[in-house]
Design an enzyme around this catalytic site. Structure first.
Site, PDB file in Angstrom:
ATOM      1  N   ALA A  67       0.985  -1.165   0.331  1.00  0.00           N
ATOM      2  CA  ALA A  67       0.229   0.036  -0.330  1.00  0.00           C
ATOM      3  C   ALA A  67       1.058   0.927   0.194  1.00  0.00           C
ATOM      4  O   ALA A  67       1.562   0.923   0.762  1.00  0.00           O
ATOM      5  CB  ALA A  67      -0.924   0.352   1.416  1.00  0.00           C
ATOM      6  N   GLU A  85      -0.541  -9.671  -0.932  1.00  0.00           N
ATOM      7  CA  GLU A  85      -1.824  -9.365  -1.257  1.00  0.00           C
ATOM      8  C   GLU A  85      -1.954  -9.749  -2.475  1.00  0.00           C
ATOM      9  O   GLU A  85      -3.481 -10.074  -2.948  1.00  0.00           O
ATOM     10  CB  GLU A  85      -2.828  -8.481  -0.263  1.00  0.00           C
ATOM     11  CG  GLU A  85      -2.025  -8.659   1.171  1.00  0.00           C
ATOM     12  CD  GLU A  85      -2.343  -7.769   2.386  1.00  0.00           C
ATOM     13  OE1 GLU A  85      -2.381  -6.555   2.102  1.00  0.00           O
ATOM     14  OE2 GLU A  85      -3.432  -7.979   3.677  1.00  0.00           O
ATOM     15  N   GLU A  93       4.037  -6.000   6.778  1.00  0.00           N
ATOM     16  CA  GLU A  93       3.244  -4.528   7.567  1.00  0.00           C
ATOM     17  C   GLU A  93       3.302  -4.273   9.668  1.00  0.00           C
ATOM     18  O   GLU A  93       3.079  -3.101   9.887  1.00  0.00           O
ATOM     19  CB  GLU A  93       1.312  -5.010   7.768  1.00  0.00           C
ATOM     20  CG  GLU A  93       0.683  -5.017   5.994  1.00  0.00           C
ATOM     21  CD  GLU A  93       0.982  -5.419   5.143  1.00  0.00           C
ATOM     22  OE1 GLU A  93       2.078  -6.997   6.186  1.00  0.00           O
ATOM     23  OE2 GLU A  93       0.988  -5.803   4.006  1.00  0.00           O
ATOM     24  N   GLY A 112       0.912  -4.870   1.142  1.00  0.00           N
ATOM     25  CA  GLY A 112      -0.132  -5.217  -0.416  1.00  0.00           C
ATOM     26  C   GLY A 112      -0.228  -5.589  -2.195  1.00  0.00           C
ATOM     27  O   GLY A 112      -1.258  -6.283  -2.262  1.00  0.00           O
TER      28      GLY A 112
HETATM   29  C1  3H9 Z   1       0.728  -2.199   3.490  1.00  0.00           C
HETATM   30  O1  3H9 Z   1       0.260  -2.623   2.677  1.00  0.00           O
HETATM   31  C2  3H9 Z   1      -0.660  -2.469   3.827  1.00  0.00           C
HETATM   32  C3  3H9 Z   1      -1.634  -3.717   3.455  1.00  0.00           C
HETATM   33  O2  3H9 Z   1      -1.911  -4.551   4.288  1.00  0.00           O
HETATM   34  C4  3H9 Z   1      -2.974  -3.427   3.755  1.00  0.00           C
HETATM   35  C5  3H9 Z   1      -3.249  -2.056   3.086  1.00  0.00           C
HETATM   36  C6  3H9 Z   1      -5.062  -1.957   3.207  1.00  0.00           C
HETATM   37  N1  3H9 Z   1       4.861   3.499   0.338  1.00  0.00           N
HETATM   38  O3  3H9 Z   1      13.362   2.029   0.793  1.00  0.00           O
HETATM   39  P1  3H9 Z   1      13.810   3.105  -0.452  1.00  0.00           P
HETATM   40  C7  3H9 Z   1       9.373   4.683  -1.219  1.00  0.00           C
HETATM   41  S1  3H9 Z   1       1.489  -1.588   4.229  1.00  0.00           S
HETATM   42  C8  3H9 Z   1       5.207   4.253  -0.586  1.00  0.00           C
HETATM   43  O4  3H9 Z   1      14.547   4.193  -0.254  1.00  0.00           O
HETATM   44  P2  3H9 Z   1      15.343   0.409  -1.016  1.00  0.00           P
HETATM   45  C9  3H9 Z   1      10.330   5.628   0.193  1.00  0.00           C
HETATM   46  O5  3H9 Z   1       9.919   6.571   0.627  1.00  0.00           O
HETATM   47  C10 3H9 Z   1       3.188  -1.405   3.066  1.00  0.00           C
HETATM   48  N2  3H9 Z   1       6.415   4.569  -0.512  1.00  0.00           N
HETATM   49  O6  3H9 Z   1      13.844   1.908  -1.060  1.00  0.00           O
HETATM   50  C11 3H9 Z   1      11.313   6.019  -1.158  1.00  0.00           C
HETATM   51  O7  3H9 Z   1      11.082   7.894  -1.387  1.00  0.00           O
HETATM   52  P3  3H9 Z   1      11.974   8.073  -1.620  1.00  0.00           P
HETATM   53  C12 3H9 Z   1       3.870  -2.947   3.469  1.00  0.00           C
HETATM   54  C13 3H9 Z   1       6.782   3.948  -0.460  1.00  0.00           C
HETATM   55  O8  3H9 Z   1      15.720  -0.186  -3.006  1.00  0.00           O
HETATM   56  C14 3H9 Z   1      11.243   5.552  -2.469  1.00  0.00           C
HETATM   57  O9  3H9 Z   1      10.063   4.622  -2.414  1.00  0.00           O
HETATM   58  N3  3H9 Z   1       5.484  -2.481   2.422  1.00  0.00           N
HETATM   59  C15 3H9 Z   1       7.078   2.446   0.359  1.00  0.00           C
HETATM   60  O10 3H9 Z   1      16.561   0.515  -0.330  1.00  0.00           O
HETATM   61  C16 3H9 Z   1      12.637   3.670  -2.294  1.00  0.00           C
HETATM   62  O11 3H9 Z   1      12.622   3.898  -0.897  1.00  0.00           O
HETATM   63  C17 3H9 Z   1       6.014  -1.411   3.652  1.00  0.00           C
HETATM   64  O12 3H9 Z   1       6.283  -2.005   4.402  1.00  0.00           O
HETATM   65  C18 3H9 Z   1       5.603   2.641   0.422  1.00  0.00           C
HETATM   66  N4  3H9 Z   1       4.415   0.952   1.101  1.00  0.00           N
HETATM   67  O13 3H9 Z   1      13.564  -0.463  -0.669  1.00  0.00           O
HETATM   68  C19 3H9 Z   1       7.517  -1.827   1.952  1.00  0.00           C
HETATM   69  N5  3H9 Z   1       8.063   1.785   0.169  1.00  0.00           N
HETATM   70  O14 3H9 Z   1      12.992   7.842  -2.537  1.00  0.00           O
HETATM   71  C20 3H9 Z   1       7.914  -0.132   2.198  1.00  0.00           C
HETATM   72  C21 3H9 Z   1       8.720   2.169  -0.263  1.00  0.00           C
HETATM   73  O15 3H9 Z   1      10.715   9.664  -2.482  1.00  0.00           O
HETATM   74  N6  3H9 Z   1       8.799  -0.507   1.689  1.00  0.00           N
HETATM   75  N7  3H9 Z   1       9.033   3.940  -0.493  1.00  0.00           N
HETATM   76  O16 3H9 Z   1      12.588   9.068  -0.407  1.00  0.00           O
HETATM   77  C22 3H9 Z   1      10.353  -0.711   1.255  1.00  0.00           C
HETATM   78  O17 3H9 Z   1      10.708  -2.114   2.340  1.00  0.00           O
HETATM   79  C23 3H9 Z   1      11.309  -0.156   1.056  1.00  0.00           C
HETATM   80  O18 3H9 Z   1      11.199   0.876   0.224  1.00  0.00           O
HETATM   81  C24 3H9 Z   1      11.498  -1.684  -0.662  1.00  0.00           C
HETATM   82  C25 3H9 Z   1      12.407  -0.264  -1.423  1.00  0.00           C
HETATM   83  C26 3H9 Z   1      12.174  -3.119   0.085  1.00  0.00           C
HETATM   84  C27 3H9 Z   1      10.620  -1.743  -1.432  1.00  0.00           C
END
Ligand code: 3H9
Length: 689
Positions: free
Chosen positions: A62, A104, A124, A101
């Site tokens: 998400a 999901e 999450e 998500g």
């Molecule tokens: C969910 O999914 C809830 C659902 O179950 C239900 C919903 C109803 N959203 O980390 P990075 C941005 S909860 C918005 O530096 P990497 C991040 O801020 C979600 N933005 O890169 C950054 O922005 P900026 C569950 C996001 O290669 C840029 O992307 N998911 C999101 O080191 C690059 O990120 C998670 O918790 C997001 N979801 O790592 C996953 N994700 O460049 C969270 C990233 O402007 N994300 N951004 O600073 C991660 O673990 C890592 O970002 C990922 C990439 C592994 C994806």
């Protein structure tokens, strides 16, 4: 602008998500996905659908930045419902990461194909949440609750190989994942697959029992985080009610958690940790210098720990001392720390040997001549540092980054003895250096942008969270810590006792309070530094003068009989504190835990405001990251500046003004920035760029 491209390949509709950088499921992506499913079902040219994505992620989940804002339709659960009910089978083509998500989405599909390098997970929990779009109901139905629950509880992703083994994936490929997904979609269409059935065959009695065992253990360790019991409740409902009802339970719990202050704090930390990487004046165009080898000067506890960071990251490092004896001591200490890891099973004997081999002990500065970066971790005395940098200037190769690990001293004064201030900066590690994640990188007026970029890139390679800060006594972390230390002393003299002060902080979520912390570190550290600066702290000084220097002497603020690690109240120390109050003519009074907490933390926030106004920290979030990763501030409290916003800056400003008046200490008066924001009804968060 559409973020989901629709095309038909052969007989297969292909919906490709394109929402850089990580294909988060923003409102536009959700709308695009829903539309693609609808279109494919109406499209006579298509017999099945493949959901694919461009870039480094399939879908990172998400869009976290949308949480806490008014929801925008279509909601993710509704989109996934449409995918699951699609009359034509849907297959996910997963590359990069499928998280939250994102996974999901894949779970709502009939089939899943992934690249061998892909990672899949439901993280999450790390944001104080639980999966909220069917994850808690669909994943256990696919792989069993005994395997699904630990994935959701840890939040750690699994590899594609493991996911295949679990039965989460249908196929793992190393070439063209979309082509493989198209092939699977054709097969499923041929089989005449329709809407997704909610399988129950994995939900056996044995699986239920195994889950309950894991759940019991998780609840015992939950440490007050509300999402762990919520996760257990959601998964438990699998065994108690039909799919649709279970979904409702999950949704209710998810929405409660999204609104919880603790999840808000963790989401703030998620973005602050990423924002901290954006350093003004050091854009992506600035290339870091290459670091192939390093030298660390000083084989004490800090120097040794820093050398271990390099060895652990696979970078050869020379550990330098002035003589053989301290060098041998340092190397022995390092070997002993690795031995403990081997005993605990977290390091193999081979890895231990490899890491030790990467550390070359040497006597004399000349050994730093070939290093791409030199980190000085010698005695905390400006004369000592200046001598070392004078020597380094003569031997270090041109372009080498020269860093000092000083905790307080002025970096320009150190840089001034060299002919290359553009290469000199601070790299302040936190004790124990091989464990703590924070790295303060101290910039000066003269340091080159690419030297900063090098320190930041290196910090990440060493597994640290680098925060670039300005030069100034104590930089960010220790400057604020000093406020807490002074507050502790004031509270002791006014009526609180060490165990009461510590309890206020552990109750807040810190692992240790200031008195226990000082006992662990050794009270002589602060004593020496106070003497050097001509500062007095009546209680702390008196305890040191009695020869009680903390755990290592068996006594400090507390008693540590027979090498105990947890201190006991010491009647002699308490009497000594009462005597000091009496000598000052003060009537001791009781303090509530809330009052102690406010008196400890408010002055830190005030200092944080000054640090921001002076530009020593770039953003309030940077200060929060410093405190979470350097001083164990509980992440679910979001850091000191986030905490201050949640309390209300007007409340903090009023409390500070009252305290300043009561004690007659002008330094406690609200800082101009704090005062201004409080008057405008704003928080530090509103300063964000
Ligand atoms: C969910 O999914 C809830 C659902 O179950 C239900 C919903 C109803 N959203 O980390 P990075 C941005 S909860 C918005 O530096 P990497 C991040 O801020 C979600 N933005 O890169 C950054 O922005 P900026 C569950 C996001 O290669 C840029 O992307 N998911 C999101 O080191 C690059 O990120 C998670 O918790 C997001 N979801 O790592 C996953 N994700 O460049 C969270 C990233 O402007 N994300 N951004 O600073 C991660 O673990 C890592 O970002 C990922 C990439 C592994 C994806």
């Amino acid at each position: 602008m559409t973020m989901v491209r629709y095309e038909v390949r052969g007989h297969i509709a292909l919906a490709t998500i394109d929402n850089p950088p990580v294909n988060a499921l923003s409102a536009a992506v959700r709308a695009g996905l829903a539309e693609a499913i609808q279109r494919a079902n109406a499209d006579a040219a298509a017999v099945a659908v493949v959901i694919a994505a461009t870039g480094k992620a399939f879908i990172a989940g998400a869009d976290i930045s949308e949480f806490g804002k008014p929801p925008v339709a279509p909601l993710l659960p509704d989109v996934l419902d449409a995918i699951a009910r699609s009359r034509k089978p849907v297959v996910a083509a997963i590359q990069g990461v499928a998280l939250g998500g994102g996974l999901e989405v894949a779970l709502a599909c009939q089939g899943r194909v992934a690249l061998a390098s892909a990672k899949l997970g439901l993280p999450e929990i790390k944001l104080g949440l639980i999966p909220g779009a069917g994850g808690t109901q669909r994943l256990p139905r696919l792989i069993g609750a005994a395997k699904a629950f630990p994935m959701m509880l840890s939040g750690e992703p699994i590899t594609a190989g493991q996911a295949l083994e679990y039965g989460l994936l249908d196929e793992v490929v190393s070439g063209d994942v979309v082509a493989a997904a198209v092939r699977l979609a054709e097969v499923l269409a041929e089989e005449g697959r329709g809407p997704l059935a909610h399988a129950t065959e994995r939900l056996t009695e044995a699986d239920h029992e195994a889950f309950e065992l894991l759940a019991g253990e998780a609840l015992r360790k939950a440490e007050g985080m509300p999402n762990v019991p919520a996760l257990v409740e959601a998964v438990r409902s699998l065994f108690r009610m039909p799919f649709e009802e279970g979904l409702k339970v999950e949704r209710r719990l998810f929405l409660e958690l999204v609104a919880d202050e603790r999840s808000k704090a963790l989401r703030h930390v998620f973005f602050a940790e990423r924002e901290v990487a954006k350093v003004p004046g050091v854009g992506p165009e600035v290339q870091p210098r290459e670091i192939r080898s390093a030298a660390v000067i000083g084989a004490g506890t800090m120097g040794g720990g820093i050398a271990m960071c390099f060895a652990n990251a696979g970078i050869p490092v020379t550990l330098i001392e002035t003589a053989q004896a301290p060098l041998d001591n340092g190397m022995n200490r390092i070997a002993a720390i690795y031995d403990i890891s081997v005993q605990r099973g977290s390091l193999t004997p081979e890895a231990r040997a490899q890491r030790l081999k990467r550390i070359t002990p040497a006597v004399g500065l000349i050994a730093a001549a070939t290093a791409d970066i030199v980190i000085e971790a010698a005695f905390e005395e400006i004369g000592v540092k200046r001598d070392i940098f004078t020597g380094l200037d003569k031997v270090a190769k041109p372009g080498a980054v020269l860093a000092s690990n000083t905790s307080y001293l002025d970096i320009p004064t150190i840089a001034a003895v060299t002919s290359r201030p553009q290469d000199v900066l601070g790299m302040h590690f936190f004790s124990p250096a091989n464990v703590m994640k924070l790295l303060e990188i101290v910039r000066t007026q003269e340091v080159a942008a690419d030297a900063i970029a090098t320190a930041v890139a290196l910090g990440r390679k060493l597994g640290k969270v680098p925060v670039v800060v300005g030069n100034g006594f104590g930089f960010v972390g220790n400057r604020m810590l000093e406020q807490r230390t002074r507050a502790t002393e004031r509270l002791l003299v006014a009526g609180a006792l060490p165990h009461e002060i510590d309890a206020a902080l552990t109750g807040f979520g810190f692992k240790m309070g200031p008195c226990a912390m000082a006992d662990l570190a050794g009270l002589d550290i602060g004593w020496r530094s106070r003497k050097a600066r001509g500062i007095k702290a009546a209680v702390a000084d008196a305890i040191c003068e009695a020869g009680w220097l903390g755990q290592k002497t068996g006594r400090g603020y507390y008693l540590y009989p027979q090498g105990a690690r947890v201190g006991q109240r010491d009647p002699e120390v308490e009497a000594l504190i009462a005597r000091i109050s009496a000598e000052r003519g003060l009537t001791r009074r009781p303090f509530s835990q809330e009052e102690i907490l406010a008196r400890l933390l408010d002055p830190m926030v005030n200092e944080g405001a000054r640090i921001l106004a002076e530009g020593i920290a770039t953003r309030p979030g940077d200060i929060d990251v410093v405190w979470i990763h350097g001083y164990n501030w509980p992440a679910w409290r979001g850091g000191p500046m986030f905490w201050a916003d949640s309390v209300g800056l007007d409340v903090i400003a009023k409390r500070l003004a009252a305290q300043a008046e009561e004690i007659g200490d002008k330094a406690l008066e609200p800082a101009p920035l704090l005062k201004r924001l409080a008057a405008e009804g704003r928080g530090f968060g509103s300063l964000k760029s």
